[in-house]
Design a protein around this motif. Structure first.
Motif, PDB file in Angstrom:
ATOM      1  N   PRO A   1      47.951  46.760  40.071  1.00 25.92           N
ATOM      2  CA  PRO A   1      49.406  46.546  40.170  1.00 25.92           C
ATOM      3  C   PRO A   1      49.872  45.336  39.366  1.00 25.92           C
ATOM      4  O   PRO A   1      49.269  44.262  39.437  1.00 25.92           O
ATOM      5  N   GLY A   2      50.899  45.533  38.605  1.00 27.11           N
ATOM      6  CA  GLY A   2      51.459  44.462  37.781  1.00 27.11           C
ATOM      7  C   GLY A   2      51.012  44.492  36.339  1.00 27.11           C
ATOM      8  O   GLY A   2      51.575  43.789  35.490  1.00 27.11           O
ATOM      9  N   ALA A   3      50.014  45.291  36.031  1.00 30.27           N
ATOM     10  CA  ALA A   3      49.469  45.328  34.665  1.00 30.27           C
ATOM     11  C   ALA A   3      50.527  45.777  33.659  1.00 30.27           C
ATOM     12  O   ALA A   3      50.618  45.222  32.560  1.00 30.27           O
ATOM     13  N   ASP A   4      51.309  46.771  34.019  1.00 33.21           N
ATOM     14  CA  ASP A   4      52.346  47.261  33.105  1.00 33.21           C
ATOM     15  C   ASP A   4      53.389  46.179  32.821  1.00 33.21           C
ATOM     16  O   ASP A   4      53.848  46.024  31.687  1.00 33.21           O
ATOM     17  N   LYS A   5      53.762  45.447  33.861  1.00 31.11           N
ATOM     18  CA  LYS A   5      54.755  44.386  33.697  1.00 31.11           C
ATOM     19  C   LYS A   5      54.232  43.264  32.815  1.00 31.11           C
ATOM     20  O   LYS A   5      54.981  42.683  32.012  1.00 31.11           O
ATOM     21  N   LEU A   6      52.950  42.940  32.950  1.00 38.39           N
ATOM     22  CA  LEU A   6      52.367  41.893  32.117  1.00 38.39           C
ATOM     23  C   LEU A   6      52.350  42.318  30.656  1.00 38.39           C
ATOM     24  O   LEU A   6      52.720  41.535  29.772  1.00 38.39           O
ATOM     25  N   LEU A   7      51.944  43.554  30.383  1.00 35.36           N
ATOM     26  CA  LEU A   7      51.940  44.035  29.004  1.00 35.36           C
ATOM     27  C   LEU A   7      53.355  44.079  28.444  1.00 35.36           C
ATOM     28  O   LEU A   7      53.579  43.767  27.269  1.00 35.36           O
ATOM     29  N   GLU A   8      54.305  44.442  29.287  1.00 38.56           N
ATOM     30  CA  GLU A   8      55.710  44.458  28.870  1.00 38.56           C
ATOM     31  C   GLU A   8      56.161  43.058  28.455  1.00 38.56           C
ATOM     32  O   GLU A   8      56.879  42.888  27.469  1.00 38.56           O
ATOM     33  N   TYR A   9      55.737  42.055  29.218  1.00 44.32           N
ATOM     34  CA  TYR A   9      56.073  40.673  28.865  1.00 44.32           C
ATOM     35  C   TYR A   9      55.425  40.270  27.542  1.00 44.32           C
ATOM     36  O   TYR A   9      56.069  39.661  26.683  1.00 44.32           O
ATOM     37  N   LEU A  10      54.153  40.616  27.369  1.00 41.50           N
ATOM     38  CA  LEU A  10      53.441  40.231  26.147  1.00 41.50           C
ATOM     39  C   LEU A  10      54.089  40.819  24.902  1.00 41.50           C
ATOM     40  O   LEU A  10      54.050  40.207  23.826  1.00 41.50           O
TER      41      LEU A  10
ATOM     42  N   LYS B   1      27.034  42.196  36.697  1.00 41.32           N
ATOM     43  CA  LYS B   1      27.545  43.562  36.665  1.00 41.32           C
ATOM     44  C   LYS B   1      29.022  43.536  37.042  1.00 41.32           C
ATOM     45  O   LYS B   1      29.364  43.242  38.190  1.00 41.32           O
ATOM     46  N   TYR B   2      29.869  43.808  36.076  1.00 44.20           N
ATOM     47  CA  TYR B   2      31.307  43.717  36.297  1.00 44.20           C
ATOM     48  C   TYR B   2      31.992  45.007  35.877  1.00 44.20           C
ATOM     49  O   TYR B   2      31.535  45.719  34.986  1.00 44.20           O
ATOM     50  N   SER B   3      33.113  45.283  36.504  1.00 43.51           N
ATOM     51  CA  SER B   3      33.869  46.479  36.147  1.00 43.51           C
ATOM     52  C   SER B   3      34.478  46.318  34.760  1.00 43.51           C
ATOM     53  O   SER B   3      34.663  45.200  34.268  1.00 43.51           O
ATOM     54  N   ASP B   4      34.794  47.438  34.145  1.00 48.31           N
ATOM     55  CA  ASP B   4      35.456  47.411  32.836  1.00 48.31           C
ATOM     56  C   ASP B   4      36.777  46.656  32.930  1.00 48.31           C
ATOM     57  O   ASP B   4      37.182  45.968  31.989  1.00 48.31           O
ATOM     58  N   GLU B   5      37.445  46.766  34.077  1.00 49.57           N
ATOM     59  CA  GLU B   5      38.724  46.087  34.248  1.00 49.57           C
ATOM     60  C   GLU B   5      38.545  44.572  34.282  1.00 49.57           C
ATOM     61  O   GLU B   5      39.292  43.832  33.634  1.00 49.57           O
ATOM     62  N   THR B   6      37.557  44.108  35.015  1.00 47.04           N
ATOM     63  CA  THR B   6      37.307  42.667  35.100  1.00 47.04           C
ATOM     64  C   THR B   6      36.957  42.092  33.732  1.00 47.04           C
ATOM     65  O   THR B   6      37.449  41.028  33.346  1.00 47.04           O
ATOM     66  N   ILE B   7      36.125  42.791  32.990  1.00 43.98           N
ATOM     67  CA  ILE B   7      35.738  42.327  31.650  1.00 43.98           C
ATOM     68  C   ILE B   7      36.962  42.253  30.742  1.00 43.98           C
ATOM     69  O   ILE B   7      37.159  41.279  30.017  1.00 43.98           O
ATOM     70  N   ALA B   8      37.794  43.273  30.788  1.00 46.48           N
ATOM     71  CA  ALA B   8      38.987  43.305  29.936  1.00 46.48           C
ATOM     72  C   ALA B   8      39.971  42.199  30.320  1.00 46.48           C
ATOM     73  O   ALA B   8      40.526  41.524  29.451  1.00 46.48           O
ATOM     74  N   ILE B   9      40.176  42.006  31.607  1.00 48.98           N
ATOM     75  CA  ILE B   9      41.104  40.962  32.056  1.00 48.98           C
ATOM     76  C   ILE B   9      40.625  39.596  31.599  1.00 48.98           C
ATOM     77  O   ILE B   9      41.390  38.802  31.037  1.00 48.98           O
ATOM     78  N   ALA B  10      39.361  39.292  31.852  1.00 45.56           N
ATOM     79  CA  ALA B  10      38.831  37.967  31.515  1.00 45.56           C
ATOM     80  C   ALA B  10      38.908  37.698  30.021  1.00 45.56           C
ATOM     81  O   ALA B  10      39.351  36.627  29.595  1.00 45.56           O
ATOM     82  N   ALA B  11      38.509  38.657  29.224  1.00 39.29           N
ATOM     83  CA  ALA B  11      38.441  38.442  27.772  1.00 39.29           C
ATOM     84  C   ALA B  11      39.808  38.525  27.103  1.00 39.29           C
ATOM     85  O   ALA B  11      40.191  37.630  26.337  1.00 39.29           O
ATOM     86  N   LEU B  12      40.540  39.562  27.391  1.00 36.44           N
ATOM     87  CA  LEU B  12      41.800  39.791  26.685  1.00 36.44           C
ATOM     88  C   LEU B  12      42.893  38.803  27.078  1.00 36.44           C
ATOM     89  O   LEU B  12      43.799  38.523  26.290  1.00 36.44           O
ATOM     90  N   LEU B  13      42.801  38.249  28.293  1.00 40.08           N
ATOM     91  CA  LEU B  13      43.895  37.412  28.797  1.00 40.08           C
ATOM     92  C   LEU B  13      43.538  35.937  28.939  1.00 40.08           C
ATOM     93  O   LEU B  13      44.365  35.146  29.399  1.00 40.08           O
ATOM     94  N   HIS B  14      42.350  35.531  28.526  1.00 39.12           N
ATOM     95  CA  HIS B  14      41.900  34.160  28.797  1.00 39.12           C
ATOM     96  C   HIS B  14      42.749  33.091  28.104  1.00 39.12           C
ATOM     97  O   HIS B  14      42.833  31.961  28.569  1.00 39.12           O
TER      98      HIS B  14
ATOM     99  N   LYS C   1      51.460  35.509  37.722  1.00 43.48           N
ATOM    100  CA  LYS C   1      52.863  35.889  37.905  1.00 43.48           C
ATOM    101  C   LYS C   1      53.034  37.409  37.912  1.00 43.48           C
ATOM    102  O   LYS C   1      54.060  37.919  38.360  1.00 43.48           O
ATOM    103  N   PHE C   2      52.023  38.115  37.388  1.00 40.96           N
ATOM    104  CA  PHE C   2      52.137  39.560  37.232  1.00 40.96           C
ATOM    105  C   PHE C   2      51.101  40.349  38.028  1.00 40.96           C
ATOM    106  O   PHE C   2      51.410  41.380  38.603  1.00 40.96           O
ATOM    107  N   LEU C   3      49.857  39.893  38.029  1.00 41.25           N
ATOM    108  CA  LEU C   3      48.818  40.638  38.731  1.00 41.25           C
ATOM    109  C   LEU C   3      47.855  39.693  39.441  1.00 41.25           C
ATOM    110  O   LEU C   3      47.726  38.533  39.074  1.00 41.25           O
ATOM    111  N   ARG C   4      47.203  40.210  40.448  1.00 43.96           N
ATOM    112  CA  ARG C   4      46.298  39.409  41.273  1.00 43.96           C
ATOM    113  C   ARG C   4      44.894  39.406  40.668  1.00 43.96           C
ATOM    114  O   ARG C   4      44.334  40.469  40.394  1.00 43.96           O
ATOM    115  N   LEU C   5      44.346  38.219  40.479  1.00 50.10           N
ATOM    116  CA  LEU C   5      42.998  38.067  39.955  1.00 50.10           C
ATOM    117  C   LEU C   5      41.994  37.940  41.093  1.00 50.10           C
ATOM    118  O   LEU C   5      42.310  37.406  42.156  1.00 50.10           O
ATOM    119  N   THR C   6      40.775  38.395  40.846  1.00 51.71           N
ATOM    120  CA  THR C   6      39.699  38.110  41.793  1.00 51.71           C
ATOM    121  C   THR C   6      39.288  36.656  41.602  1.00 51.71           C
ATOM    122  O   THR C   6      39.619  36.022  40.586  1.00 51.71           O
TER     123      THR C   6
END
Length: 201
Positions: free
Chosen positions: A18-27, A78-91, A139-144
Motif C-alpha cells: 500500500p502506498g507504492a503507487d502514490k510514491l511512484l506518482e510523486y517521483l 534471504k529477502y523478498s523481491d519487494e524488499t530488495i527493490a525497495i532498499a536498492a531503488l529508494l535508498h 510518507k507513502f509506504l510502510r517499511l519493515t
C-alpha cells in the motif's frame, strides 16, 4: 532501456505494498527531480539522470551480491523481491531536489579557462542522508525494520555515523551491510561505466 524506464519497470514489477503507487506518482511529478537529478556534485553519477542511473545500478549490484551461495547458506540473507527493490531503488531519495545547476570556470585541456556547467548541493530539507530517505519513503509506504535500517545505514562507516551504531546495524540487519556493499560497488565501478580489466592467465 533507459534508466527511467528500467527503474519504473523494476518498481512496478516488484513493489506492491500500500502506498507504492502514490510514491511512484510523486517521483514522476513536477515536485520531484528524481529522474533528472545527478547522484552527486563531482563524484559518481555527477551528470543529468545520474540519480536514477545509480539507483538502478545499486539494484543490480544488490541482486548479484545476495545471489552468492555464501550469503544464502551461511548468512541466511534471504529477502523478498519487494524488499530488495525497495532498499536498492529508494535508498537515495534524500537527494531529490538537492542539486542545482550553475556555471563555473575550469581550465580545459589547452590550459585555458572556460565556463562549464556544474552542480551544487543545496538541501531544502536538511534531515540527514539515510534517515531522510527513510523519512521520505515513510510518507507513502510502510517499511519493515530491516528495510529501514538498510536504507538508514547504507553509507556504512563512510557516512559520518557513530561507528558503533553502524556496526550494530550491520550485525542485526545483514541487508544493511549488503546494501552498503552494493552502493559502494555501483558508485565506484558501475555508475560511470568504468571498465575493469581482468587479468587472465
Amino acid at each position: 532501456m533507459n534508466p527511467k524506464n528500467e527503474f519504473t519497470e523494476l518498481y512496478q514489477t516488484h513493489i506492491h505494498r500500500p502506498g507504492a503507487d502514490k510514491l511512484l506518482e510523486y517521483l514522476t511529478s513536477k515536485n520531484s527531480d528524481f529522474f533528472t537529478a545527478p547522484a552527486s556534485t563531482m563524484f559518481h553519477g555527477d551528470y543529468d539522470c545520474g540519480l536514477v542511473t545509480h539507483s538502478v545500478d545499486v539494484y543490480h549490484c544488490l541482486c548479484d551480491y545476495l545471489s552468492r551461495s555464501r550469503c544464502i547458506s551461511h548468512y541466511n540473507m534471504k529477502y523478498s523481491d519487494e524488499t530488495i527493490a525497495i532498499a536498492a531503488l529508494l535508498h537515495d531519495l534524500c537527494k531529490i531536489n538537492c542539486y542545482k545547476k550553475y556555471m563555473r570556470n575550469q581550465k580545459n585541456d589547452m590550459g585555458e579557462w572556460e565556463q562549464v556547467s556544474a552542480f551544487k548541493f543545496e538541501d531544502p530539507e536538511p534531515y540527514g542522508h539515510g534517515e531522510k530517505s527513510v523519512f521520505l519513503i515513510g510518507k507513502f509506504l510502510r517499511l519493515t525494520n530491516e528495510e529501514a535500517y538498510a536504507i538508514r545505514y547504507h553509507m556504512g562507516f563512510s557516512g559520518g555515523e557513530d561507528p558503533r551504531n553502524v556496526g550494530k546495524a550491520f550485525d542485526k540487519y545483514p541487508l544493511a551491510f549488503a546494501l552498503h556493499v552494493a552502493d559502494m560497488e555501483a558508485a565506484h565501478y558501475v555508475d560511470d561505466k568504468v571498465e575493469l580489466e581482468i587479468e587472465t592467465e
